[in-house]
Design an enzyme around this catalytic site. Sequence first.
Site, mmCIF file in Angstrom:
data_model
loop_
_atom_site.group_PDB
_atom_site.id
_atom_site.type_symbol
_atom_site.label_atom_id
_atom_site.label_comp_id
_atom_site.label_asym_id
_atom_site.label_seq_id
_atom_site.Cartn_x
_atom_site.Cartn_y
_atom_site.Cartn_z
ATOM 1 N N THR A 1 8.614 -8.270 -12.581
ATOM 2 C CA THR A 1 7.705 -9.370 -12.870
ATOM 3 C C THR A 1 6.544 -9.378 -11.879
ATOM 4 O O THR A 1 6.744 -9.288 -10.673
ATOM 5 C CB THR A 1 8.457 -10.716 -12.792
ATOM 6 O OG1 THR A 1 9.549 -10.686 -13.712
ATOM 7 C CG2 THR A 1 7.537 -11.877 -13.119
ATOM 8 N N GLY B 1 0.820 -1.197 0.000
ATOM 9 C CA GLY B 1 0.000 0.000 0.000
ATOM 10 C C GLY B 1 0.860 1.254 0.000
ATOM 11 O O GLY B 1 0.518 2.253 -0.638
ATOM 12 N N HIS C 1 -2.981 -7.197 2.573
ATOM 13 C CA HIS C 1 -3.058 -7.845 3.891
ATOM 14 C C HIS C 1 -4.175 -7.291 4.767
ATOM 15 O O HIS C 1 -4.575 -7.932 5.730
ATOM 16 C CB HIS C 1 -1.709 -7.777 4.619
ATOM 17 C CG HIS C 1 -1.323 -6.429 5.111
ATOM 18 N ND1 HIS C 1 -0.659 -5.503 4.332
ATOM 19 C CD2 HIS C 1 -1.467 -5.842 6.317
ATOM 20 C CE1 HIS C 1 -0.429 -4.415 5.038
ATOM 21 N NE2 HIS C 1 -0.918 -4.591 6.247
ATOM 22 N N CYS D 1 3.858 1.046 11.352
ATOM 23 C CA CYS D 1 4.957 1.656 10.587
ATOM 24 C C CYS D 1 5.811 2.568 11.466
ATOM 25 O O CYS D 1 6.866 3.030 11.046
ATOM 26 C CB CYS D 1 4.404 2.446 9.418
ATOM 27 S SG CYS D 1 3.441 1.438 8.271
ATOM 28 N N GLN E 1 -7.118 1.439 4.798
ATOM 29 C CA GLN E 1 -7.849 1.037 6.005
ATOM 30 C C GLN E 1 -9.319 0.740 5.753
ATOM 31 O O GLN E 1 -9.956 0.044 6.545
ATOM 32 C CB GLN E 1 -7.732 2.127 7.074
ATOM 33 C CG GLN E 1 -6.370 2.212 7.729
ATOM 34 C CD GLN E 1 -5.997 0.950 8.488
ATOM 35 O OE1 GLN E 1 -6.859 0.242 9.019
ATOM 36 N NE2 GLN E 1 -4.712 0.653 8.540
#
Length: 372
Positions: A224, A58, A188, A313, A166
């Site tokens: 890739t 994200g 996730h 984070c 979120q």
Amino acid sequence: MSELALQAYAQAAKEAYANSRSLHDEGGKASEWLAVSRRRIAALIGGSEDGLYFTGSGSEANVLAIQSLLNGAEEGKNEIIMGATEHASIRTYLDSLKSRGYVIKTVLPGKHGIITEKETAEYITDRTALITIQHANSETGLVHDIAGISRLAAEKKILFHSDCVQTFGKLPLEAESWGISALTVSSHKVHGPKGLGAAYLSPNMFWKPCIPGTSHENGFRPGTVDVPGIVSFAAAAAETVESMDREQEKMRQYREHFSRFLIKSQVGRLIEAPQPHQQLPGIMGCLLHNREGQYAMLACSQNGIAIATGSACHSGMAKPPETLLSLGIPEEEAHSFIRISTGRNTTLSHMEQVETILHRHCGAALERMTPE
């Protein structure tokens, strides 16, 4: 990861293992799997498959979306408006743009911590190139008025990006009906694999790639493409959106239970929006009355329960979350912050365990202070 996402990954890793850009039959098979997954996710966010690009997270989606839009922005416009509660990936990247001549303006939340078009409009000038306001904050769960801000941006002919990491799978996303330039999501957060995100840039928007000459993802991102991961992402997203309403109702019940506990025990107080539609129920930002958040986090961790003192984070940082400071909460009080996040596998029993631990470890100081 959900069991369905794990199964989808295993199947795709066996059957769609080739490079989706390869011209042989195996590459064609991988390309077909990728195209189906792109259509599925685009539909879930109210967009067109032509505008969806997969990324490594994200955070990466935020950076690439913003820079790609700026690359195609009208020449001479060098002002960017961002919300004071933005994710670190946006704040740090925009800060780096100052050295390239961009002027960054920060919108403080209005009443109750919500950013609306009213707060945003005050910062707009004829040099504004882009506005970026997150849909909901990861630490408080407060939901900003993205539809209103998008209308404002469209009226002023300004690019508008929203970090919807979120809210994907928790609130309906309507990329095209909102008229948004770009939005970003993460795998996730919907029980898919980590290390995958997506950026949606409306096909009506003009943008230029960050790295000219890139062939993958229509030039949006080199490398890739992780087809098995994306297949898993799409399966998880569809499953999460399908169960969204009943899961959010369950989260509301847990939130109400926790709120009653806080009021009765006087352990702390919830940071909460005035209206239900302005609050993600599964993110419970709480200010403790008598303990620092780190103390509560350690107490819970020692009992097998994972809570946070801010965004993951920012782990390891001593400074309290910028989000809290932007809400006018004093730094000393902000150190008492904890965030409890509930999810699909959370039960009422889990909430009761958290409440017991907080009462035991964070209510004791209050009891000692109470006059006999």
